[in-house]
Motif scaffolding. Structure first.
Motif, PDB file in Angstrom:
ATOM      1  N   ASN A 147       0.866  -1.184   0.000  1.00 25.80           N
ATOM      2  CA  ASN A 147       0.000   0.000   0.000  1.00 25.80           C
ATOM      3  C   ASN A 147       0.902   1.234   0.000  1.00 25.80           C
ATOM      4  O   ASN A 147       1.177   1.816   1.035  1.00 25.80           O
ATOM      5  CB  ASN A 147      -0.919  -0.020   1.228  1.00 25.80           C
ATOM      6  N   LEU A 148       1.383   1.602  -1.200  1.00 25.59           N
ATOM      7  CA  LEU A 148       2.293   2.734  -1.370  1.00 25.59           C
ATOM      8  C   LEU A 148       1.481   4.007  -1.536  1.00 25.59           C
ATOM      9  O   LEU A 148       0.616   4.091  -2.406  1.00 25.59           O
ATOM     10  CB  LEU A 148       3.176   2.508  -2.600  1.00 25.59           C
ATOM     11  N   VAL A 149       1.756   4.993  -0.676  1.00 27.57           N
ATOM     12  CA  VAL A 149       1.024   6.258  -0.711  1.00 27.57           C
ATOM     13  C   VAL A 149       2.024   7.394  -0.819  1.00 27.57           C
ATOM     14  O   VAL A 149       2.907   7.540   0.029  1.00 27.57           O
ATOM     15  CB  VAL A 149       0.149   6.439   0.561  1.00 27.57           C
ATOM     16  N   GLU A 150       1.884   8.203  -1.878  1.00 25.85           N
ATOM     17  CA  GLU A 150       2.728   9.395  -2.031  1.00 25.85           C
ATOM     18  C   GLU A 150       1.899  10.592  -1.594  1.00 25.85           C
ATOM     19  O   GLU A 150       0.780  10.795  -2.081  1.00 25.85           O
ATOM     20  CB  GLU A 150       3.179   9.561  -3.482  1.00 25.85           C
ATOM     21  N   MET A 151       2.435  11.363  -0.648  1.00 28.01           N
ATOM     22  CA  MET A 151       1.693  12.494  -0.093  1.00 28.01           C
ATOM     23  C   MET A 151       2.557  13.743  -0.052  1.00 28.01           C
ATOM     24  O   MET A 151       3.772  13.656   0.137  1.00 28.01           O
ATOM     25  CB  MET A 151       1.244  12.180   1.339  1.00 28.01           C
ATOM     26  N   LYS A 152       1.901  14.885  -0.180  1.00 31.45           N
ATOM     27  CA  LYS A 152       2.586  16.154   0.036  1.00 31.45           C
ATOM     28  C   LYS A 152       2.697  16.383   1.531  1.00 31.45           C
ATOM     29  O   LYS A 152       1.875  15.912   2.316  1.00 31.45           O
ATOM     30  CB  LYS A 152       1.800  17.306  -0.600  1.00 31.45           C
ATOM     31  N   ARG A 153       3.744  17.114   1.914  1.00 32.60           N
ATOM     32  CA  ARG A 153       3.881  17.503   3.316  1.00 32.60           C
ATOM     33  C   ARG A 153       3.145  18.802   3.536  1.00 32.60           C
ATOM     34  O   ARG A 153       3.076  19.613   2.615  1.00 32.60           O
ATOM     35  CB  ARG A 153       5.367  17.652   3.668  1.00 32.60           C
ATOM     36  N   PRO A 154       2.588  19.056   4.686  1.00 29.68           N
ATOM     37  CA  PRO A 154       2.504  18.182   5.854  1.00 29.68           C
ATOM     38  C   PRO A 154       1.564  17.009   5.584  1.00 29.68           C
ATOM     39  O   PRO A 154       0.570  17.141   4.873  1.00 29.68           O
ATOM     40  CB  PRO A 154       1.969  19.092   6.955  1.00 29.68           C
ATOM     41  N   LEU A 155       1.890  15.873   6.158  1.00 23.43           N
ATOM     42  CA  LEU A 155       1.155  14.636   5.877  1.00 23.43           C
ATOM     43  C   LEU A 155      -0.232  14.610   6.509  1.00 23.43           C
ATOM     44  O   LEU A 155      -1.131  13.977   5.974  1.00 23.43           O
ATOM     45  CB  LEU A 155       1.958  13.424   6.367  1.00 23.43           C
ATOM     46  N   GLY A 156      -0.381  15.250   7.662  1.00 22.65           N
ATOM     47  CA  GLY A 156      -1.657  15.181   8.360  1.00 22.65           C
ATOM     48  C   GLY A 156      -1.801  13.881   9.125  1.00 22.65           C
ATOM     49  O   GLY A 156      -2.878  13.293   9.184  1.00 22.65           O
ATOM     50  N   LEU A 157      -0.703  13.435   9.700  1.00 22.01           N
ATOM     51  CA  LEU A 157      -0.674  12.188  10.474  1.00 22.01           C
ATOM     52  C   LEU A 157      -0.032  12.426  11.825  1.00 22.01           C
ATOM     53  O   LEU A 157       0.896  13.220  11.944  1.00 22.01           O
ATOM     54  CB  LEU A 157       0.184  11.129   9.765  1.00 22.01           C
ATOM     55  N   VAL A 158      -0.507  11.710  12.821  1.00 21.52           N
ATOM     56  CA  VAL A 158       0.198  11.624  14.088  1.00 21.52           C
ATOM     57  C   VAL A 158       0.705  10.192  14.152  1.00 21.52           C
ATOM     58  O   VAL A 158      -0.074   9.241  14.075  1.00 21.52           O
ATOM     59  CB  VAL A 158      -0.720  11.930  15.295  1.00 21.52           C
ATOM     60  N   PHE A 205       3.489   3.393  13.827  1.00 18.23           N
ATOM     61  CA  PHE A 205       2.123   3.221  13.358  1.00 18.23           C
ATOM     62  C   PHE A 205       1.379   4.553  13.362  1.00 18.23           C
ATOM     63  O   PHE A 205       1.803   5.512  13.996  1.00 18.23           O
ATOM     64  CB  PHE A 205       1.368   2.181  14.203  1.00 18.23           C
ATOM     65  N   VAL A 206       0.276   4.584  12.628  1.00 19.38           N
ATOM     66  CA  VAL A 206      -0.556   5.782  12.530  1.00 19.38           C
ATOM     67  C   VAL A 206      -1.470   5.820  13.745  1.00 19.38           C
ATOM     68  O   VAL A 206      -2.336   4.964  13.920  1.00 19.38           O
ATOM     69  CB  VAL A 206      -1.394   5.766  11.233  1.00 19.38           C
ATOM     70  N   GLN A 207      -1.252   6.831  14.583  1.00 15.37           N
ATOM     71  CA  GLN A 207      -2.103   6.994  15.760  1.00 15.37           C
ATOM     72  C   GLN A 207      -3.367   7.761  15.378  1.00 15.37           C
ATOM     73  O   GLN A 207      -4.459   7.402  15.785  1.00 15.37           O
ATOM     74  CB  GLN A 207      -1.338   7.732  16.859  1.00 15.37           C
ATOM     75  N   THR A 208      -3.192   8.830  14.590  1.00 16.40           N
ATOM     76  CA  THR A 208      -4.317   9.682  14.199  1.00 16.40           C
ATOM     77  C   THR A 208      -4.139  10.143  12.757  1.00 16.40           C
ATOM     78  O   THR A 208      -3.032  10.481  12.350  1.00 16.40           O
ATOM     79  CB  THR A 208      -4.387  10.935  15.099  1.00 16.40           C
ATOM     80  N   VAL A 209      -5.242  10.132  12.009  1.00 20.31           N
ATOM     81  CA  VAL A 209      -5.262  10.727  10.668  1.00 20.31           C
ATOM     82  C   VAL A 209      -6.062  12.019  10.791  1.00 20.31           C
ATOM     83  O   VAL A 209      -7.242  12.001  11.137  1.00 20.31           O
ATOM     84  CB  VAL A 209      -5.938   9.781   9.643  1.00 20.31           C
ATOM     85  N   ALA A 210      -5.412  13.159  10.533  1.00 26.40           N
ATOM     86  CA  ALA A 210      -6.097  14.455  10.613  1.00 26.40           C
ATOM     87  C   ALA A 210      -7.217  14.475   9.564  1.00 26.40           C
ATOM     88  O   ALA A 210      -6.973  14.164   8.393  1.00 26.40           O
ATOM     89  CB  ALA A 210      -5.110  15.584  10.384  1.00 26.40           C
ATOM     90  N   PRO A 211      -8.437  14.834   9.959  1.00 30.96           N
ATOM     91  CA  PRO A 211      -9.601  14.742   9.075  1.00 30.96           C
ATOM     92  C   PRO A 211      -9.448  15.409   7.712  1.00 30.96           C
ATOM     93  O   PRO A 211      -9.912  14.881   6.717  1.00 30.96           O
ATOM     94  CB  PRO A 211     -10.719  15.397   9.874  1.00 30.96           C
ATOM     95  N   LYS A 212      -8.794  16.566   7.638  1.00 33.26           N
ATOM     96  CA  LYS A 212      -8.683  17.256   6.351  1.00 33.26           C
ATOM     97  C   LYS A 212      -7.245  17.294   5.840  1.00 33.26           C
ATOM     98  O   LYS A 212      -6.917  18.056   4.943  1.00 33.26           O
ATOM     99  CB  LYS A 212      -9.247  18.671   6.462  1.00 33.26           C
ATOM    100  N   GLY A 213      -6.395  16.435   6.407  1.00 39.31           N
ATOM    101  CA  GLY A 213      -4.978  16.416   6.020  1.00 39.31           C
ATOM    102  C   GLY A 213      -4.747  15.653   4.728  1.00 39.31           C
ATOM    103  O   GLY A 213      -5.646  15.024   4.164  1.00 39.31           O
ATOM    104  N   ASN A 214      -3.518  15.718   4.254  1.00 38.05           N
ATOM    105  CA  ASN A 214      -3.154  15.060   2.996  1.00 38.05           C
ATOM    106  C   ASN A 214      -3.326  13.539   3.059  1.00 38.05           C
ATOM    107  O   ASN A 214      -3.711  12.918   2.073  1.00 38.05           O
ATOM    108  CB  ASN A 214      -1.728  15.435   2.590  1.00 38.05           C
TER     109      ASN A 214
END
Length: 144
Positions: free
Chosen positions: A9-20, A30-39
């Protein structure tokens, strides 16, 4: 370093990623939180609980494994990545269970193969020892 494979599952994202991101006891990130409107949320490919298994190298298309390296190294790799985007490979909890089952199955198959090989060696050694005894007694059908 290596490349991501077709099953990843390769994901290319712009920074800021919008991840905690956070780290487990084994140093896996691991991904603790995915920001609702983040990349990451916009990609639709990243879920809370996913493990980051690979990260893009500082430049180029190469990827490196992040398994067990810890949060500090993963964050540093994301931060120093040249260009506006970073590529990460994520493994879901479902994929982790499937891979765990596959690894366990492969380990069992390898163990079974080792046991069969040892049994074959033991049988051949027994035959060899019996032939040695026959030679010592001079009962080897007159070949010597």
């Amino acid at each position: 370093s290596r490349s991501a494979t077709s099953g990843d599952n390769l994901v290319e994202m712009k920074r800021p990623l919008g991840l905690v991101l956070d780290e487990d006891d084994n140093g896996n990130v691991f991904v603790q939180t995915v920001a609702p409107k983040g990349n990451a949320a916009r990609s639709g490919l990243v879920k809370e609980g996913d493990i980051v298994t690979m990260c893009s190298a500082t430049f180029g298309d190469q990827m490196w494994s992040t398994r067990g390296v810890g949060l500090t190294r993963v964050l540093a790799a994301i931060r120093v990545r040249a260009g506006p985007t970073v590529s990460l490979v994520f493994e879901s909890t479902t994929q982790r269970k499937v891979k765990g089952a596959e690894v366990a199955k492969q380990a069992q198959a390898a163990k079974d193969a080792r046991e069969r090989a040892q049994a074959k060696r033991d049988k051949l050694m027994k035959e060899f020892e019996e032939d040695e005894k026959k030679l010592k007694k001079g009962k080897f059908l007159g070949l010597f």
